[in-house]
Design a protein around this motif. Sequence first.
Motif, PDB file in Angstrom:
ATOM      1  N   ALA A  70       0.812  -1.294  -0.036  1.00 46.24           N
ATOM      2  CA  ALA A  70      -0.125  -0.085   0.009  1.00 46.24           C
ATOM      3  C   ALA A  70       0.888   1.237   0.075  1.00 46.24           C
ATOM      4  CB  ALA A  70      -0.857  -0.115   1.109  1.00 46.24           C
ATOM      5  N   ALA A  71       1.933   1.325   0.695  1.00 53.65           N
ATOM      6  CA  ALA A  71       2.786   2.197   1.004  1.00 53.65           C
ATOM      7  C   ALA A  71       3.470   2.719  -0.637  1.00 53.65           C
ATOM      8  CB  ALA A  71       3.674   2.314   2.002  1.00 53.65           C
ATOM      9  N   TYR A  72       3.865   1.342  -0.956  1.00 57.00           N
ATOM     10  CA  TYR A  72       4.610   1.458  -2.333  1.00 57.00           C
ATOM     11  C   TYR A  72       3.876   2.344  -3.259  1.00 57.00           C
ATOM     12  CZ  TYR A  72       4.900  -0.350  -7.020  1.00 57.00           C
ATOM     13  OH  TYR A  72       5.181  -0.788  -8.393  1.00 57.00           O
ATOM     14  N   LYS A  73       2.500   1.852  -3.597  1.00 59.66           N
ATOM     15  CA  LYS A  73       1.679   2.226  -4.687  1.00 59.66           C
ATOM     16  C   LYS A  73       1.289   3.812  -4.107  1.00 59.66           C
ATOM     17  CE  LYS A  73      -0.641  -2.036  -5.734  1.00 59.66           C
ATOM     18  NZ  LYS A  73      -1.717  -2.633  -5.658  1.00 59.66           N
ATOM     19  N   LEU A  74       1.072   4.218  -2.945  1.00 61.58           N
ATOM     20  CA  LEU A  74       0.734   5.685  -2.472  1.00 61.58           C
ATOM     21  C   LEU A  74       1.915   6.422  -2.810  1.00 61.58           C
ATOM     22  CD1 LEU A  74      -1.443   7.111  -0.886  1.00 61.58           C
ATOM     23  CD2 LEU A  74       0.027   6.938   1.133  1.00 61.58           C
ATOM     24  N   PHE A  75       3.278   6.059  -2.646  1.00 64.59           N
ATOM     25  CA  PHE A  75       4.278   6.995  -2.793  1.00 64.59           C
ATOM     26  C   PHE A  75       4.597   7.148  -4.255  1.00 64.59           C
ATOM     27  CE2 PHE A  75       5.786   5.835   1.614  1.00 64.59           C
ATOM     28  CZ  PHE A  75       5.578   7.068   2.069  1.00 64.59           C
ATOM     29  N   LEU A  76       4.298   5.967  -5.063  1.00 61.65           N
ATOM     30  CA  LEU A  76       4.460   5.901  -6.346  1.00 61.65           C
ATOM     31  C   LEU A  76       3.426   6.956  -7.137  1.00 61.65           C
ATOM     32  CD1 LEU A  76       6.081   4.522  -8.788  1.00 61.65           C
ATOM     33  CD2 LEU A  76       4.044   2.749  -9.101  1.00 61.65           C
ATOM     34  N   GLY A  77       2.327   6.960  -6.484  1.00 55.31           N
ATOM     35  CA  GLY A  77       1.273   7.954  -7.087  1.00 55.31           C
ATOM     36  C   GLY A  77       1.648   9.200  -7.043  1.00 55.31           C
ATOM     37  N   PHE A  78       2.060   9.697  -5.745  1.00 47.79           N
ATOM     38  CA  PHE A  78       2.648  11.022  -5.406  1.00 47.79           C
ATOM     39  C   PHE A  78       3.814  11.316  -6.104  1.00 47.79           C
ATOM     40  CE2 PHE A  78       1.178  10.391  -0.648  1.00 47.79           C
ATOM     41  CZ  PHE A  78      -0.286  10.867  -1.135  1.00 47.79           C
ATOM     42  N   ALA A  79       4.622  10.458  -6.693  1.00 46.02           N
ATOM     43  CA  ALA A  79       5.844  10.782  -7.356  1.00 46.02           C
ATOM     44  C   ALA A  79       5.614  11.165  -8.589  1.00 46.02           C
ATOM     45  CB  ALA A  79       6.801   9.384  -7.362  1.00 46.02           C
ATOM     46  N   TYR A  80       4.385  10.239  -9.177  1.00 50.49           N
ATOM     47  CA  TYR A  80       4.124  10.530 -10.611  1.00 50.49           C
ATOM     48  C   TYR A  80       3.077  11.976 -10.770  1.00 50.49           C
ATOM     49  CZ  TYR A  80       5.466   6.223 -12.526  1.00 50.49           C
ATOM     50  OH  TYR A  80       6.493   5.058 -12.557  1.00 50.49           O
ATOM     51  N   GLU A  81       2.637  12.432  -9.676  1.00 50.88           N
ATOM     52  CA  GLU A  81       2.042  13.991  -9.633  1.00 50.88           C
ATOM     53  C   GLU A  81       3.058  14.985  -9.764  1.00 50.88           C
ATOM     54  OE1 GLU A  81      -1.966  12.931  -7.004  1.00 50.88           O
ATOM     55  OE2 GLU A  81      -0.154  13.686  -6.073  1.00 50.88           O
ATOM     56  N   GLN A  82       4.315  14.582  -9.289  1.00 54.60           N
ATOM     57  CA  GLN A  82       5.130  15.602  -9.232  1.00 54.60           C
ATOM     58  C   GLN A  82       6.347  15.447 -10.490  1.00 54.60           C
ATOM     59  OE1 GLN A  82       5.291  17.829  -6.867  1.00 54.60           O
ATOM     60  NE2 GLN A  82       3.680  16.976  -5.863  1.00 54.60           N
TER      61      GLN A  82
END
Length: 278
Positions: A70-82
């Motif tokens: 869950a953490a992996y996907k959350l941080f990945l989504g945030f990274a792609y927003e940036q």
Amino acid sequence: MTPTVFFAVLAAALLHASWNAVIKFGASKISGVLVMTVIQGSAGLIIALTRPFPGSEVWPWLLASGVLHAAYKLFLGFAYEQGDLSRVYPIARGAAPMMVLLVSATWGIDALTGAELLGILILGGGIALMARGVFTSGESRRLLPFALASAVATAGYSLIDGMGARIGGDPVAFVGWMFALDMLFFTPISIALRGPGIARVTARGWMIGGVAAAGSYGAYAIAVWAMTQAPIALVTALRETSILFAMVIGVLLFRERLNLGKIAAGALILIGVILTRI
């Protein structure tokens, strides 16, 4: 490795890079990841319920794996927003195996070979060069902590999944329950961070998330099958061509800038990963 397995693994690498591109393509990256997680989690639960129920000794590993996925996907989504796909993906994908090797060596799980040590040095150089490009290209520097946090989570679940599946003795059941727990953890966390509106997904959002889920599940299934047909080290090394696929997709589909520094960094990361896995 037969030609059939070779091209199947290349297809799996392309699928992995492609589902990341699909998430990047969506208007809301976290919504896309949420839909993907719900679809995967539902499928995983159905599959898990067809298998023997895991013993009590397996559940701590499953719970830890679910949290880290869950953490992996959350941080990945945030990274792609940036940041760009061609910037985020190599950092997140390349840093994880380096971390796994370092942790394994520190904890005495595995001893490092000369090739692995060289691979770690090259990987570190490539990631540093890729990260340096953020500061010289005007991109948001916030992508770096998110991409690296995603890599930390990936390294964590890679170690936990391997050991947990061995303890449980049923990898199919372990993966199924892991996806279900991932859904259980990721859904409320994403809603808490972004509000209930994140769960109101349009038909286009469901399509994007569904395509990403199919790509992710397909890439995983092909990789597991390939590891039964060819040496695991060769399969895992060949899968890392996904880094090159992601960079090409980023340039062609998203019109991301591709300069000499990014090419060199991507090449170093790919070489380093391959050296750590052969």
